[in-house]
Design a protein around this motif. Structure first.
Motif, PDB file in Angstrom:
ATOM      1  N   LEU A  10       0.952  -1.140  -0.026  1.00 34.84           N
ATOM      2  CA  LEU A  10      -0.002  -0.136  -0.006  1.00 34.84           C
ATOM      3  C   LEU A  10       0.811   1.197  -0.070  1.00 34.84           C
ATOM      4  CD1 LEU A  10      -2.712   1.447   0.134  1.00 34.84           C
ATOM      5  CD2 LEU A  10      -2.846   1.036   2.898  1.00 34.84           C
ATOM      6  N   TYR A  11       1.097   2.028  -1.239  1.00 33.91           N
ATOM      7  CA  TYR A  11       1.866   3.002  -1.091  1.00 33.91           C
ATOM      8  C   TYR A  11       1.451   3.936  -2.335  1.00 33.91           C
ATOM      9  CZ  TYR A  11       3.845   0.653  -5.531  1.00 33.91           C
ATOM     10  OH  TYR A  11       3.817   0.489  -6.727  1.00 33.91           O
ATOM     11  N   VAL A  12       2.120   4.925  -2.480  1.00 35.30           N
ATOM     12  CA  VAL A  12       1.800   6.131  -3.593  1.00 35.30           C
ATOM     13  C   VAL A  12       3.391   6.120  -4.515  1.00 35.30           C
ATOM     14  CG1 VAL A  12       1.649   8.521  -4.118  1.00 35.30           C
ATOM     15  CG2 VAL A  12       0.154   7.501  -2.336  1.00 35.30           C
ATOM     16  N   ASP A  13       3.042   5.776  -5.786  1.00 38.38           N
ATOM     17  CA  ASP A  13       4.199   5.677  -6.566  1.00 38.38           C
ATOM     18  C   ASP A  13       4.918   6.966  -7.342  1.00 38.38           C
ATOM     19  OD1 ASP A  13       2.245   6.627  -8.630  1.00 38.38           O
ATOM     20  OD2 ASP A  13       2.113   4.764  -9.512  1.00 38.38           O
ATOM     21  N   GLY A  14       5.039   7.782  -6.350  1.00 39.05           N
ATOM     22  CA  GLY A  14       5.796   9.090  -6.523  1.00 39.05           C
ATOM     23  C   GLY A  14       6.162  10.007  -5.475  1.00 39.05           C
ATOM     24  N   GLY A  15       6.731  10.812  -5.640  1.00 36.79           N
ATOM     25  CA  GLY A  15       7.033  11.792  -4.262  1.00 36.79           C
ATOM     26  C   GLY A  15       8.312  12.682  -4.951  1.00 36.79           C
ATOM     27  N   PRO A  16       8.391  14.002  -4.131  1.00 37.15           N
ATOM     28  CA  PRO A  16       9.396  14.978  -4.604  1.00 37.15           C
ATOM     29  C   PRO A  16      10.872  14.471  -4.348  1.00 37.15           C
ATOM     30  CG  PRO A  16       8.512  15.249  -2.351  1.00 37.15           C
ATOM     31  CD  PRO A  16       7.758  14.221  -3.082  1.00 37.15           C
ATOM     32  N   GLY A  17      11.142  13.422  -3.867  1.00 32.81           N
ATOM     33  CA  GLY A  17      12.355  12.807  -3.647  1.00 32.81           C
ATOM     34  C   GLY A  17      12.649  11.764  -4.413  1.00 32.81           C
ATOM     35  N   SER A  18      11.647  11.308  -5.248  1.00 35.48           N
ATOM     36  CA  SER A  18      12.021  10.071  -5.984  1.00 35.48           C
ATOM     37  C   SER A  18      11.702  10.410  -7.401  1.00 35.48           C
ATOM     38  CB  SER A  18      10.936   8.794  -5.610  1.00 35.48           C
ATOM     39  OG  SER A  18       9.636   9.246  -5.340  1.00 35.48           O
ATOM     40  N   THR A  19      10.366  10.769  -7.766  1.00 38.04           N
ATOM     41  CA  THR A  19      10.102  10.800  -9.174  1.00 38.04           C
ATOM     42  C   THR A  19       9.924  12.387  -9.452  1.00 38.04           C
ATOM     43  OG1 THR A  19       7.543  10.791  -8.557  1.00 38.04           O
ATOM     44  CG2 THR A  19       8.870   8.655  -9.059  1.00 38.04           C
ATOM     45  N   GLY A  20       9.577  13.165  -8.451  1.00 35.32           N
ATOM     46  CA  GLY A  20       9.446  14.631  -8.742  1.00 35.32           C
ATOM     47  C   GLY A  20       7.959  14.998  -9.177  1.00 35.32           C
ATOM     48  N   THR A  21       7.247  13.893  -8.727  1.00 37.83           N
ATOM     49  CA  THR A  21       5.559  13.915  -9.172  1.00 37.83           C
ATOM     50  C   THR A  21       4.725  13.481  -7.880  1.00 37.83           C
ATOM     51  OG1 THR A  21       5.394  11.504  -9.852  1.00 37.83           O
ATOM     52  CG2 THR A  21       6.298  13.085 -11.508  1.00 37.83           C
ATOM     53  N   THR A  22       3.533  13.796  -8.005  1.00 37.59           N
ATOM     54  CA  THR A  22       2.856  13.649  -6.939  1.00 37.59           C
ATOM     55  C   THR A  22       2.508  11.896  -6.576  1.00 37.59           C
ATOM     56  OG1 THR A  22       1.532  15.358  -7.140  1.00 37.59           O
ATOM     57  CG2 THR A  22       0.372  13.637  -5.727  1.00 37.59           C
ATOM     58  N   GLY A  23       2.373  11.302  -7.937  1.00 41.31           N
ATOM     59  CA  GLY A  23       2.151   9.748  -7.860  1.00 41.31           C
ATOM     60  C   GLY A  23       0.636   9.303  -7.618  1.00 41.31           C
ATOM     61  N   ARG A  24       0.336   8.170  -7.521  1.00 44.04           N
ATOM     62  CA  ARG A  24      -0.743   7.477  -7.445  1.00 44.04           C
ATOM     63  C   ARG A  24      -0.838   6.485  -6.520  1.00 44.04           C
ATOM     64  NH1 ARG A  24      -2.222  11.832  -8.991  1.00 44.04           N
ATOM     65  NH2 ARG A  24      -3.323  12.453 -10.797  1.00 44.04           N
ATOM     66  N   LEU A  25      -2.085   6.253  -5.949  1.00 45.23           N
ATOM     67  CA  LEU A  25      -2.089   5.152  -4.899  1.00 45.23           C
ATOM     68  C   LEU A  25      -2.231   3.872  -5.502  1.00 45.23           C
ATOM     69  CD1 LEU A  25      -4.407   5.488  -1.718  1.00 45.23           C
ATOM     70  CD2 LEU A  25      -4.327   3.321  -3.344  1.00 45.23           C
ATOM     71  N   ARG A  26      -1.185   2.796  -5.067  1.00 40.63           N
ATOM     72  CA  ARG A  26      -1.284   1.524  -5.587  1.00 40.63           C
ATOM     73  C   ARG A  26      -1.408   0.587  -4.063  1.00 40.63           C
ATOM     74  NH1 ARG A  26      -2.359   2.997 -10.240  1.00 40.63           N
ATOM     75  NH2 ARG A  26      -0.773   4.537 -11.087  1.00 40.63           N
ATOM     76  N   MET A  27      -2.411  -0.394  -4.440  1.00 39.99           N
ATOM     77  CA  MET A  27      -2.836  -1.286  -3.204  1.00 39.99           C
ATOM     78  C   MET A  27      -2.794  -2.589  -3.745  1.00 39.99           C
ATOM     79  SD  MET A  27      -5.759  -0.959  -0.678  1.00 39.99           S
ATOM     80  CE  MET A  27      -7.144  -1.009  -1.587  1.00 39.99           C
ATOM     81  N   GLU A  28      -2.579  -3.606  -2.759  1.00 38.23           N
ATOM     82  CA  GLU A  28      -2.706  -4.990  -3.105  1.00 38.23           C
ATOM     83  C   GLU A  28      -3.732  -5.597  -2.028  1.00 38.23           C
ATOM     84  OE1 GLU A  28       0.939  -7.365  -2.811  1.00 38.23           O
ATOM     85  OE2 GLU A  28       1.937  -6.229  -4.120  1.00 38.23           O
ATOM     86  N   GLY A  29      -5.141  -5.320  -2.280  1.00 43.55           N
ATOM     87  CA  GLY A  29      -6.080  -5.235  -1.392  1.00 43.55           C
ATOM     88  C   GLY A  29      -6.193  -6.589  -0.485  1.00 43.55           C
TER      89      GLY A  29
END
Length: 322
Positions: free
Chosen positions: A195-214
C-alpha cells in the motif's frame, strides 16, 4: 490521587458538499453498487471541490471542535495535522490550519502515518500534554485522497473519499480515569509495496498515484490490528468487555467486523461510518468520533477504543475514557 491526563473537550468534522454515489462511479469505471457494497460496505463518498484543500477542510473541522469545547484560538498551543495529502510539500499543512484559525503561539506540525495518522497524532499530543510541554492541543485528521487515487483503477478509486475531523485535548488533573489511558503503535516498512503512492518529490518529482494489494492489506490488517488493541487494553488494565465503543479506521466493513470479532468486541458497539464516508484515511476516525458524539452515542464516562492501519505498514490503537 489525581493524575495529569489528556482529556477530550470537543470534536468537530467537515465533509465536502459533493457526494459521489456508487452508481455515479459505475458510469466512470467498470463496477456496480452491488459489487462495491458487498466487498467494502461503502455506498457513497464525499469529494472535495476545486479550492477545497486539505488545510481548508482541516480548519473547518478544527473550528467545529473548538466551538464544541467552548474555546477559542488563543486557548490552543499545539496543532498536529495527520495527513498524507498535504497542501504543499512544505510548509506543513498544520501551519496553514494554525494561520487560518488565528492561532499565533505554540507549535504546529504534520504527522504522516497514512490511515493510522490520527491514532499516532493523539498519542503524540498526549506526550506533549502530560509532560507539560503544551496545555491544549488540536489533533486533526484531514485528507483529500481524491487527488492521489487513480480514477481508472476500479479496485482503489471506489474506496476513498475526502474529509476532515478534529479533537481538542487538554491536560487536566484527573482524580478518575478520564482521558487518554494508553496507546500501542507499530510500523514495519518491509510492507511498502502492499500500500503506497508511486511518486514523491524525492523520488520521481511527481505526486504519484495510490497503489494497493487489497487481499494482502486485508490479511495483515485483521491479524495485526487485533494485537495492538489487546496491548492497549492490557496497558490500561481493561478488557474488551469493558469497552463502550469501538471506533476503528473506516476502511472496509469486512475488515472492521473481522477485527472486532477477533478481539471479542460485539458488533453493536462498533461506530461505523464507512458506508457514507468511504475510506478517508487519517480523517476517518475523528469523523466517526464526531458523528457518534453529536448523535449522543458517545457520552461522558464512556470507554472508547480507536484503532487504524495504514500504508507502510503503520498501525496502532489508543484507549480513551470520554
Amino acid at each position: 490521587m489525581s493524575v495529569l491526563r489528556s482529556v477530550v473537550l470537543g470534536t468537530g468534522s467537515c465533509l465536502p458538499e459533493r457526494v459521489v454515489t456508487n452508481a455515479a462511479l459505475a458510469e466512470r469505471v467498470e463496477t456496480s453498487d452491488e459489487w462495491i457494497v458487498q466487498r467494502t460496505g461503502i455506498r457513497q463518498r464525499h469529494i472535495a471541490a476545486a479550492g477545497e484543500t486539505t488545510s481548508v477542510l482541516g480548519a473547518r473541522a478544527a473550528r467545529a471542535a473548538l466551538d464544541a469545547a467552548g474555546l477559542g484560538p488563543g486557548d490552543i498551543d499545539l496543532v498536529i495535522c495527520a495527513t498524507s495529502t498535504p497542501d504543499h510539500t512544505f510548509p506543513a499543512t498544520a501551519t496553514q490550519i494554525q494561520a487560518a484559525l488565528g492561532i499565533d503561539r505554540g507549535a504546529a506540525f504534520d504527522l504522516q502515518a497514512v490511515c493510522a495518522g490520527f491514532v499516532f497524532g493523539v498519542s503524540t499530543a498526549d506526550k506533549f500534554l502530560v509532560t507539560g510541554a503544551a496545555r491544549r492541543a488540536l489533533v486533526i485528521g484531514a485528507e483529500t485522497f481524491s487527488r492521489i487515487v487513480d480514477w481508472e483503477d476500479r479496485t482503489t478509486c471506489v474506496l476513498f473519499g475526502d474529509g476532515a475531523g478534529a479533537v481538542v485535548l487538554e491536560a487536566r488533573e484527573e482524580a478518575g480515569a478520564r482521558g487518554v489511558l494508553s496507546a500501542a503503535l507499530r510500523s514495519d516498512g518491509r510492507y511498502r509495496e502492499k500500500l503506497y503512492v508511486d511518486g514523491g518529490p524525492g523520488s520521481t518529482g511527481t505526486t504519484g498515484r495510490l497503489r494497493m494489494e487489497g487481499r494482502e492489506v486485508f490479511r495483515f490488517a485483521v491479524g495485526q490490528v487485533a494485537d495492538v488493541i489487546a496491548e492497549a487494553l492490557e496497558r490500561a488494565g481493561a478488557t474488551a468487555a469493558d469497552l463502550d465503543w469501538f471506533v476503528p479506521h473506516q476502511a472496509n466493513r469486512r475488515i472492521i467486523e473481522a477485527s472486532a470479532d477477533k478481539i471479542g468486541i460485539p458488533r453493536d458497539k462498533i461506530v461505523m461510518t464507512v458506508d457514507r464516508h468511504g475510506n478517508t484515511s487519517a480523517a476517518s476516525i475523528p469523523l466517526a468520533l464526531d458523528a457518534a458524539c453529536r448523535d449522543g452515542r458517545i457520552r461522558a464516562g464512556d470507554l472508547v477504543m480507536i484503532e487504524a492501519i495504514g500504508g507502510g505498514f503503520s498501525w496502532g490503537a489508543a484507549l480513551i475514557r470520554w
